[in-house]
Structures are given as structure tokens and as C-alpha cells.
Write a protein that holds these residues in place. Structure first.
Motif, PDB file in Angstrom:
ATOM      1  N   MET A   1      41.601   0.638  50.657  1.00  0.00           N
ATOM      2  CA  MET A   1      41.239  -0.776  51.485  1.00  0.00           C
ATOM      3  C   MET A   1      42.401  -0.970  52.641  1.00  0.00           C
ATOM      4  O   MET A   1      43.655  -0.612  52.414  1.00  0.00           O
ATOM      5  CB  MET A   1      41.582  -1.702  50.371  1.00  0.00           C
ATOM      6  CG  MET A   1      40.718  -1.768  49.096  1.00  0.00           C
ATOM      7  SD  MET A   1      38.924  -2.588  49.806  1.00  0.00           S
ATOM      8  CE  MET A   1      39.633  -4.155  49.955  1.00  0.00           C
ATOM      9  N   PHE A   2      41.994  -1.538  53.677  1.00  0.00           N
ATOM     10  CA  PHE A   2      42.680  -1.891  54.735  1.00  0.00           C
ATOM     11  C   PHE A   2      43.990  -2.703  54.497  1.00  0.00           C
ATOM     12  O   PHE A   2      45.126  -2.561  54.942  1.00  0.00           O
ATOM     13  CB  PHE A   2      41.820  -2.669  55.923  1.00  0.00           C
ATOM     14  CG  PHE A   2      42.640  -3.007  57.158  1.00  0.00           C
ATOM     15  CD1 PHE A   2      43.043  -1.964  57.875  1.00  0.00           C
ATOM     16  CD2 PHE A   2      42.810  -4.275  57.375  1.00  0.00           C
ATOM     17  CE1 PHE A   2      43.634  -2.191  59.113  1.00  0.00           C
ATOM     18  CE2 PHE A   2      43.403  -4.565  58.553  1.00  0.00           C
ATOM     19  CZ  PHE A   2      44.040  -3.672  59.427  1.00  0.00           C
ATOM     20  N   CYS A  60      41.842   4.681  60.986  1.00  0.00           N
ATOM     21  CA  CYS A  60      40.387   4.808  60.827  1.00  0.00           C
ATOM     22  C   CYS A  60      40.365   6.408  60.768  1.00  0.00           C
ATOM     23  O   CYS A  60      39.124   6.950  60.246  1.00  0.00           O
ATOM     24  CB  CYS A  60      39.939   4.753  62.448  1.00  0.00           C
ATOM     25  SG  CYS A  60      40.223   2.864  62.891  1.00  0.00           S
ATOM     26  N   ALA A  61      41.096   7.347  61.088  1.00  0.00           N
ATOM     27  CA  ALA A  61      41.036   8.664  61.229  1.00  0.00           C
ATOM     28  C   ALA A  61      40.497   9.447  59.821  1.00  0.00           C
ATOM     29  O   ALA A  61      39.697  10.284  59.652  1.00  0.00           O
ATOM     30  CB  ALA A  61      42.050   9.511  61.747  1.00  0.00           C
ATOM     31  N   ASN A  62      41.327   8.785  58.833  1.00  0.00           N
ATOM     32  CA  ASN A  62      40.923   9.305  57.330  1.00  0.00           C
ATOM     33  C   ASN A  62      40.156   8.371  56.499  1.00  0.00           C
ATOM     34  O   ASN A  62      40.150   8.721  55.270  1.00  0.00           O
ATOM     35  CB  ASN A  62      42.277   9.848  56.843  1.00  0.00           C
ATOM     36  CG  ASN A  62      42.946  10.718  57.658  1.00  0.00           C
ATOM     37  OD1 ASN A  62      42.239  11.839  58.190  1.00  0.00           O
ATOM     38  ND2 ASN A  62      44.241  10.817  58.025  1.00  0.00           N
ATOM     39  N   LEU A 111      38.442   5.693  73.789  1.00  0.00           N
ATOM     40  CA  LEU A 111      37.068   5.849  73.411  1.00  0.00           C
ATOM     41  C   LEU A 111      36.427   7.506  72.999  1.00  0.00           C
ATOM     42  O   LEU A 111      35.707   7.480  72.233  1.00  0.00           O
ATOM     43  CB  LEU A 111      35.999   5.312  74.678  1.00  0.00           C
ATOM     44  CG  LEU A 111      36.075   3.728  74.874  1.00  0.00           C
ATOM     45  CD1 LEU A 111      35.266   3.510  76.218  1.00  0.00           C
ATOM     46  CD2 LEU A 111      35.288   3.268  73.837  1.00  0.00           C
ATOM     47  N   MET A 112      37.404   8.343  73.597  1.00  0.00           N
ATOM     48  CA  MET A 112      37.533   9.595  72.990  1.00  0.00           C
ATOM     49  C   MET A 112      37.742   9.827  71.640  1.00  0.00           C
ATOM     50  O   MET A 112      36.991  10.552  70.960  1.00  0.00           O
ATOM     51  CB  MET A 112      38.169  10.508  74.098  1.00  0.00           C
ATOM     52  CG  MET A 112      37.913  12.172  73.679  1.00  0.00           C
ATOM     53  SD  MET A 112      38.752  13.213  74.782  1.00  0.00           S
ATOM     54  CE  MET A 112      37.874  12.806  76.473  1.00  0.00           C
ATOM     55  N   GLU A 113      38.763   9.128  71.293  1.00  0.00           N
ATOM     56  CA  GLU A 113      39.331   8.996  70.118  1.00  0.00           C
ATOM     57  C   GLU A 113      38.322   8.686  69.108  1.00  0.00           C
ATOM     58  O   GLU A 113      38.028   9.271  67.931  1.00  0.00           O
ATOM     59  CB  GLU A 113      40.517   8.439  70.152  1.00  0.00           C
ATOM     60  CG  GLU A 113      41.437   8.730  68.614  1.00  0.00           C
ATOM     61  CD  GLU A 113      41.966  10.186  68.413  1.00  0.00           C
ATOM     62  OE1 GLU A 113      42.121  10.231  67.250  1.00  0.00           O
ATOM     63  OE2 GLU A 113      42.099  11.027  69.141  1.00  0.00           O
ATOM     64  N   ALA A 114      37.906   7.398  69.306  1.00  0.00           N
ATOM     65  CA  ALA A 114      36.936   6.769  68.624  1.00  0.00           C
ATOM     66  C   ALA A 114      35.536   7.628  68.392  1.00  0.00           C
ATOM     67  O   ALA A 114      35.056   7.707  67.327  1.00  0.00           O
ATOM     68  CB  ALA A 114      36.554   5.354  69.260  1.00  0.00           C
ATOM     69  N   SER A 115      35.142   8.266  69.274  1.00  0.00           N
ATOM     70  CA  SER A 115      33.974   8.965  69.436  1.00  0.00           C
ATOM     71  C   SER A 115      33.969  10.272  68.532  1.00  0.00           C
ATOM     72  O   SER A 115      33.206  10.814  67.936  1.00  0.00           O
ATOM     73  CB  SER A 115      33.604   9.776  70.866  1.00  0.00           C
ATOM     74  OG  SER A 115      33.228   8.535  71.650  1.00  0.00           O
ATOM     75  N   LYS A 116      35.369  10.635  68.295  1.00  0.00           N
ATOM     76  CA  LYS A 116      35.660  11.958  67.496  1.00  0.00           C
ATOM     77  C   LYS A 116      35.933  11.344  66.008  1.00  0.00           C
ATOM     78  O   LYS A 116      35.417  12.242  65.084  1.00  0.00           O
ATOM     79  CB  LYS A 116      36.974  12.523  67.866  1.00  0.00           C
ATOM     80  CG  LYS A 116      36.786  13.283  69.297  1.00  0.00           C
ATOM     81  CD  LYS A 116      38.015  13.996  69.823  1.00  0.00           C
ATOM     82  CE  LYS A 116      38.028  14.474  71.016  1.00  0.00           C
ATOM     83  NZ  LYS A 116      39.337  15.240  71.343  1.00  0.00           N
ATOM     84  N   ILE A 117      36.429  10.236  65.850  1.00  0.00           N
ATOM     85  CA  ILE A 117      36.472   9.941  64.674  1.00  0.00           C
ATOM     86  C   ILE A 117      35.144   9.454  63.902  1.00  0.00           C
ATOM     87  O   ILE A 117      35.032   9.814  62.720  1.00  0.00           O
ATOM     88  CB  ILE A 117      37.568   8.580  64.400  1.00  0.00           C
ATOM     89  CG1 ILE A 117      38.935   9.188  64.993  1.00  0.00           C
ATOM     90  CG2 ILE A 117      37.406   7.872  63.284  1.00  0.00           C
ATOM     91  CD1 ILE A 117      39.964   7.891  65.212  1.00  0.00           C
ATOM     92  N   PHE A 118      34.351   8.685  64.699  1.00  0.00           N
ATOM     93  CA  PHE A 118      32.904   8.021  64.101  1.00  0.00           C
ATOM     94  C   PHE A 118      32.009   9.061  64.885  1.00  0.00           C
ATOM     95  O   PHE A 118      31.412   8.711  65.772  1.00  0.00           O
ATOM     96  CB  PHE A 118      32.746   6.548  64.518  1.00  0.00           C
ATOM     97  CG  PHE A 118      34.161   5.836  63.925  1.00  0.00           C
ATOM     98  CD1 PHE A 118      34.290   5.378  62.577  1.00  0.00           C
ATOM     99  CD2 PHE A 118      35.082   5.280  64.583  1.00  0.00           C
ATOM    100  CE1 PHE A 118      34.878   4.533  61.963  1.00  0.00           C
ATOM    101  CE2 PHE A 118      36.109   4.485  64.167  1.00  0.00           C
ATOM    102  CZ  PHE A 118      36.100   4.264  62.869  1.00  0.00           C
TER     103      PHE A 118
END
Length: 335
Positions: A1-2, A60-62, A111-118
């Protein structure tokens, strides 16, 4: 949980539900607390872009949390309306802020990091493609890598959700803006490059049109009716006309014969035929008929449907269709 990750700071948070889509959101309990937190970041030398990047990496990553994904999507991709008949902002409020304070490279990094995570979400690579082709100074010569990366991420978005016409529109916009940038600066233009970029844009918009028509057919079958839908995607048809008009403005400046070629006023001269590839020749020969077809579509669409003026901007669409038709065919019967 966040909230668990926030530990003793979780008391500063409020969780609530958006009843329109039953999604849970988390926000700071009071705007004054949020303002103070932002000020503390600034006092410690952390920019908004860096804080956002740390948020992506640490929260977000994990974690495959729908709630967190939705919050991240809203922060990085939700584009607000500018005002009545003005369309949406080009980027989310956060991305605009980061761009103004920290530059385009930080926006692209986020946005690149978000694209890789999601990895299954289309919104992040779409927004990243937009960063590459919109965050450029059109007054300067083209930096090709901007458009190469824009194309790469537009195709990544399509890969994640194939055959969605609204997602496919991004690729057409990339090639359209590349063409506009190329013909818009003061350098001498190469005919083959104008045709190459025009052909890429036309092909992308045609594929988008086919996908939109398939979506409309499926919706009509489901409703057992055949009516124009207020959500029918007309962007591909509009993009086609915009590109065709730009080709008409650009090619005759390189060779005056092009005006006659594009309007089918006379046969293509042998000297011009030799310069064209088969695909380019087919494109230019068919442009007049294709422009007429799309003009007639918009005449019916804007007359018999009721597009949302806040989203579709019918006045702008009609002007574009009229202007393009006037160049290739004749003055429209109704302006």
C-alpha cells in the motif's frame, strides 16, 4: 500500500474515490501542507522534475498498483482544456511546469521512465512521442533524432494497443510535423525529401482512417443502427488534408510544373516522371481525388452530425477542408 510506504507521513494523506470510474486516489490532506512540502523540496535543492523521477523509481517501479498507475497517468499525461474552442493543452500541467523550469530533456526522462515501468500503458509512450516532435524550435534546422525518437515511441504506443485509431494518430502527427518543420525553415528544399515525408504522413493517416472506419462499423453493428457517431475519429482525414495542402504549397516552389501535376491539369512531364519513385508518383496522381473525397465526407459529417465543439473544433475543420479543396479542385460551393 502506498500509505504504508509513507510510514509516519501517511497522516498527511487522504484517500478518496472518483465515482465516475471507481478509482481510488491519494492526495495531500490540505493545499497548505502540499505547498509547504513543495517549498521544503526547493529548500533542499530538489526540483519538481527530480521529485517526480524519485517518485517513479521508489513508489512505482516495483508495485503493480492500479491506484498508483492512475495517479501517475494523471500527473504525466492528463491534458486540460485551454478554453472554449481552443482545444487541449499540449501536455499535462506537471510536464508543462517541468519543461518551463527544467527543459525538454527532463520531461523526456520522466516519460521514458514511466513508459518502462508501465509497459502495457499507451499514454506514456504517446506523451513521450509528443515531447520529441513538439518540444522543438521550428525556427532552427531539423535535428533528425527528435523525429526518429518521436516515431519510435509512437510505434511503441501502437504496439501496446494495435488498431486503435486514436493511438495511431500520433504516428501521423509525427510525420506531419516533420514535414511542416522541413518545409518551414529557410533552407533549400529537396523534392525527394518533401515527397518522402509527405508519403510517410499520408500512409500513417490512411491507416488511421481505416482503423477508425472499422471501429465505427463495429459500434454500428453493436447498436444495430447506422449513424454518424459523435466520437468517430476524424483526425486521420483531417491530417490527410493538412498534409495534402502543405504538399501543394511546397512542391510548386521547387518546380512550377507541380501545380499542374497536382491539379491534373496536364500530363506529368517526362523529366518529372524520371525523378519520382512509383510510390511518390501514385501519391501525387491520386491526391486530387483523395482530397475531394475527404472534403465531401466533412461536408456531410459537419452538416448531419453534432461533433463536440470543445473537442473537434468544426469551424477549424471546415476551414481546412475548404482551403485544401480550393487548391486542388475549385472554390467550394459553400464556404
Amino acid at each position: 500500500m502506498f500509505e504504508d510506504q509513507m510510514g509516519r507521513f501517511s497522516d498527511l494523506l487522504v484517500t478518496y474515490t472518483n465515482f465516475e470510474n471507481t478509482t481510488d486516489y491519494v492526495r495531500i490532506a490540505h493545499p497548505m501542507i502540499a505547498t509547504k512540502c513543495v517549498q521544503l523540496f526547493r529548500d533542499h535543492g530538489l526540483s519538481m522534475g527530480e521529485v517526480t523521477f524519485l517518485f517513479l523509481q521508489n513508489f512505482c517501479a516495483n508495485i503493480a498498483s492500479p491506484r498508483l498507475m492512475q495517479t501517475t497517468k494523471s500527473m504525466l499525461t492528463l491534458r486540460e482544456m485551454q478554453g472554449k474552442n481552443e482545444g487541449k493543452e499540449r501536455f499535462s500541467k506537471l510536464i508543462r511546469h517541468v519543461y518551463e523550469k527544467e527543459g525538454k530533456n527532463k520531461c523526456r526522462r520522466l516519460l521514458m521512465e514511466a513508459s518502462k515501468i508501465f509497459q502495457e500503458r499507451t499514454g506514456f509512450p504517446q506523451a513521450l512521442a509528443r515531447c520529441h516532435y513538439l518540444m522543438v524550435d521550428k525556427r532552427w534546422p531539423i535535428y533528425e533524432k527528435d523525429y526518429i525518437n518521436a516515431e519510435k515511441w509512437a510505434k511503441e504506443a501502437i504496439k501496446r494497443h494495435p488498431n486503435n485509431s486514436f493511438i495511431m494518430d500520433t504516428l501521423g502527427q509525427v510525420h506531419k510535423h516533420h514535414l511542416f518543420h522541413y518545409v518551414g525553415n529557410g533552407e533549400r528544399k529537396c523534392q525527394s525529401e518533401v515527397l518522402r515525408l509527405g508519403l510517410l504522413a499520408i500512409n500513417a493517416f490512411q491507416e488511421e482512417e481505416m482503423a477508425a472506419e472499422k471501429e465505427e462499423a463495429e459500434e454500428s453493428d453493436n447498436e444495430a443502427t447506422v449513424n454518424f457517431s459523435s466520437i468517430f475519429n476524424t483526425r486521420g482525414k483531417l491530417g490527410y488534408l493538412q498534409v495534402a495542402e502543405k504538399l501543394f504549397e511546397s512542391l510548386p516552389k521547387i518546380n512550377s510544373v507541380w501545380r499542374d501535376v497536382l491539379t491534373c491539369s496536364r500530363m506529368i512531364q517526362e523529366s518529372l516522371v524520371v525523378q519520382l519513385t512509383r510510390k511518390s508518383r501514385n501519391l501525387t496522381i491520386n491526391l486530387k481525388a483523395e482530397v475531394k473525397k475527404r472534403f465531401e465526407f466533412f461536408e456531410k459529417y459537419l452538416t448531419y452530425s453534432k461533433p463536440d465543439s470543445m473537442k473537434d473544433d468544426p469551424i477549424y475543420i471546415r476551414k481546412c477542408a475548404n482551403d485544401c479543396y480550393a487548391k486542388y479542385v475549385e472554390t467550394p460551393p459553400r464556404v
